[in-house]
Design a protein around this motif. Sequence first.
Motif, mmCIF file in Angstrom:
data_model
loop_
_atom_site.group_PDB
_atom_site.id
_atom_site.type_symbol
_atom_site.label_atom_id
_atom_site.label_comp_id
_atom_site.label_asym_id
_atom_site.label_seq_id
_atom_site.Cartn_x
_atom_site.Cartn_y
_atom_site.Cartn_z
ATOM 1 N N PRO A 125 20.537 33.066 75.640
ATOM 2 C CA PRO A 125 21.794 33.698 75.196
ATOM 3 C C PRO A 125 22.224 33.246 73.807
ATOM 4 C CG PRO A 125 21.981 33.034 77.487
ATOM 5 C CD PRO A 125 20.693 32.463 76.982
ATOM 6 N N MET A 126 21.977 31.969 73.501
ATOM 7 C CA MET A 126 22.304 31.462 72.165
ATOM 8 C C MET A 126 21.473 32.161 71.100
ATOM 9 S SD MET A 126 23.908 29.260 70.266
ATOM 10 C CE MET A 126 23.708 28.828 68.542
ATOM 11 N N LEU A 127 20.188 32.359 71.368
ATOM 12 C CA LEU A 127 19.309 33.039 70.421
ATOM 13 C C LEU A 127 19.733 34.491 70.225
ATOM 14 C CD1 LEU A 127 15.847 31.641 71.622
ATOM 15 C CD2 LEU A 127 17.110 30.964 69.579
ATOM 16 N N ARG A 128 20.070 35.168 71.311
ATOM 17 C CA ARG A 128 20.505 36.564 71.213
ATOM 18 C C ARG A 128 21.766 36.689 70.371
ATOM 19 N NH1 ARG A 128 20.218 37.457 77.670
ATOM 20 N NH2 ARG A 128 17.949 37.572 77.951
ATOM 21 N N LEU A 129 22.709 35.799 70.598
ATOM 22 C CA LEU A 129 23.979 35.858 69.885
ATOM 23 C C LEU A 129 23.787 35.600 68.392
ATOM 24 C CD1 LEU A 129 26.935 36.339 70.722
ATOM 25 C CD2 LEU A 129 27.229 33.850 70.755
ATOM 26 N N ALA A 130 22.993 34.575 68.060
ATOM 27 C CA ALA A 130 22.761 34.254 66.651
ATOM 28 C C ALA A 130 22.051 35.396 65.931
ATOM 29 C CB ALA A 130 21.939 32.968 66.550
ATOM 30 N N ALA A 131 21.048 35.996 66.583
ATOM 31 C CA ALA A 131 20.326 37.115 65.969
ATOM 32 C C ALA A 131 21.238 38.327 65.803
ATOM 33 C CB ALA A 131 19.104 37.486 66.819
ATOM 34 N N PHE A 132 22.150 38.519 66.747
ATOM 35 C CA PHE A 132 23.101 39.630 66.636
ATOM 36 C C PHE A 132 24.006 39.444 65.422
ATOM 37 C CE2 PHE A 132 27.320 41.418 67.667
ATOM 38 C CZ PHE A 132 26.976 42.762 67.731
ATOM 39 N N GLY A 133 24.438 38.220 65.153
ATOM 40 C CA GLY A 133 25.258 37.949 63.977
ATOM 41 C C GLY A 133 24.542 38.285 62.688
ATOM 42 N N SER A 134 23.265 37.967 62.613
ATOM 43 C CA SER A 134 22.480 38.296 61.418
ATOM 44 C C SER A 134 22.341 39.805 61.258
ATOM 45 C CB SER A 134 21.089 37.654 61.521
ATOM 46 O OG SER A 134 21.181 36.239 61.605
ATOM 47 N N LEU A 135 22.161 40.512 62.376
ATOM 48 C CA LEU A 135 22.045 41.974 62.323
ATOM 49 C C LEU A 135 23.345 42.611 61.826
ATOM 50 C CD1 LEU A 135 20.546 44.616 62.931
ATOM 51 C CD2 LEU A 135 21.330 44.416 65.309
ATOM 52 N N VAL A 136 24.479 42.114 62.287
ATOM 53 C CA VAL A 136 25.769 42.636 61.837
ATOM 54 C C VAL A 136 25.929 42.460 60.330
ATOM 55 C CG1 VAL A 136 28.272 42.263 61.943
ATOM 56 C CG2 VAL A 136 26.934 42.352 64.052
ATOM 57 N N THR A 137 25.499 41.320 59.797
ATOM 58 C CA THR A 137 25.612 41.076 58.357
ATOM 59 C C THR A 137 24.755 42.050 57.563
ATOM 60 O OG1 THR A 137 26.044 38.721 58.745
ATOM 61 C CG2 THR A 137 25.290 39.351 56.548
ATOM 62 N N VAL A 138 23.531 42.293 58.003
ATOM 63 C CA VAL A 138 22.645 43.221 57.293
ATOM 64 C C VAL A 138 23.223 44.634 57.317
ATOM 65 C CG1 VAL A 138 20.354 44.280 57.277
ATOM 66 C CG2 VAL A 138 20.588 41.837 57.735
ATOM 67 N N LEU A 139 23.688 45.074 58.468
ATOM 68 C CA LEU A 139 24.278 46.414 58.579
ATOM 69 C C LEU A 139 25.530 46.543 57.716
ATOM 70 C CD1 LEU A 139 23.883 47.069 62.420
ATOM 71 C CD2 LEU A 139 22.468 47.975 60.555
ATOM 72 N N THR A 140 26.279 45.456 57.592
ATOM 73 C CA THR A 140 27.473 45.475 56.746
ATOM 74 C C THR A 140 27.097 45.629 55.281
ATOM 75 O OG1 THR A 140 28.657 44.073 58.337
ATOM 76 C CG2 THR A 140 29.565 44.220 56.105
ATOM 77 N N HIS A 141 26.033 44.952 54.839
ATOM 78 C CA HIS A 141 25.549 45.123 53.454
ATOM 79 C C HIS A 141 25.229 46.590 53.184
ATOM 80 C CE1 HIS A 141 25.648 41.100 52.038
ATOM 81 N NE2 HIS A 141 24.714 40.632 52.840
#
Length: 507
Positions: A125-141
């Motif tokens: 769950p920790m890995l999923r959450l951290a990877a989701f945060g990175s995905l949100v940042t890329v989509l925001t760019h």
Amino acid sequence: MEEGETSPLVPKYSDSESQSIWKKPNPFILSPVLLLYVLSVGLIAAPTEQLVMRLVCKDLKFPNGTIAEFGEIDGLPKFDECRANPDVQAETSYWLMTLTLSLTVPALFSVLIWGSISDRIGRVPMLRLAAFGSLVTVLTHIAVAMKPSLTLYTSIIAYAFQGIIGGSSGFLMGSFAYLSDSTSKDFRTIVFSIFEAFLFGGVMFAPFLGGVLDKVTGLLLVPFYASACGLILVQVYLWNLPESLVKPTNEHGELTAKNILLSTVGRIRIAIDTFTARKHRNIQRLLVIFFVATLCFASLQVTYILYTALQFSWQSYENGNFFLVLSLARTLYMTIILPYLLRPDDDDSIYSASASVTETRRIKKQLNVITTGFFVYFIGFVAYVFAKKEWMFYSVGVVEAFGVIAVPTIRGLLSTSTPQNLQGHLFSIIALVEELAGTVSPLIFSNVYSLTVGYFPQATFLVMAIFFVVCAFLSVRISPLDLINEEEESEIEAHRIDALYEDEDEY
């Protein structure tokens, strides 16, 4: 003997031969997703700097832009129109500092909290959450580039969100914990080495891949699309990854906000109380050296990208080539030169009767490697000031990369100089030092670059050179004898007495 002392570190789900290796936790199934994550995050490093610069340039020079088309940002000024303007460079450095702080300040506190949570709910769950945060940042760019109504303040919110839920630091922390859970003690060092190879390989290749995508397509947003696709695949993979944590910890009771806070604060306090003791003063000095060096490394990539854009008009492709050359040189130095420098001496057999003496010689050799590495960094970063041609910059980079031998040696020396029962606290302190350095670094170097870019853009390299020579000086001040574990001190003292008697007999 208690149950925890006899149970294997690799969980046993079934003895059936039909059970697939992909259905039980082991290092092999984690490595592909680690490499994919590092590639996905790393390939937008240089494109992100360029995107921020062009957005800043639009606000300063071309406030009336058009809506971007798919793939390219036609509403933004061209990179060549922006990179040579000192005002744009200074403002870009400010925004990059702000984005970095938006990520690192929340991560400074959240990583340890999520570490406590992962001990209770599991690593995946920790890995999923951290990877989701990175995905949100890329989509925001991508959204900020495509929508003129959005600004970089939107990116700040995305970076802060990523920091709150762990980000890259949380992903790496969860990965290390997963490996520790699923690997026996006898093979853990080997597995960690392979893990580091995957990590370093991704860091080495990612900027080059991002530059190639930008160069071949001519569309700045293509690396961001590729990064988003990669992070989506990471999520798909993680949802099929078996959990490694078999027996969750319950040291502070149920999973509540209060208990999580107590657990986190308790870990930090124990670690700080332990390593601020006077008897660990030389470990403290090593940690100070590690902190000062990490200050420089945290801002190094941004400094390279901004400076080379100004001096050589480099874009993502050229930056990717440079980072690839640097990484290949560092890999050579770490895999071939460093083991050679740390090899046992031929005359170590003379001291085989006293393991503590051999240990002292080993520590002295490691300290010499650390001092040499930082001195090479000092020479290299001073040389960057005078490298006004591209071939000169490449040449200095290949030589300066030799300094990479210092930091892994510090990590190893810290670990071997710390008693086994304090290893967990040591790595907690190292994690805090890294996050703190990542927070302070942009406050120093981004401001230095912003203030000096108009008349002396090489000033940042000179400040880093000063920091590195301070590290070299501090390493010289450390005594090898003070870094030996307490249980070995009596043996060293006995050897000294024996040597004294031998000298008197000869006399």
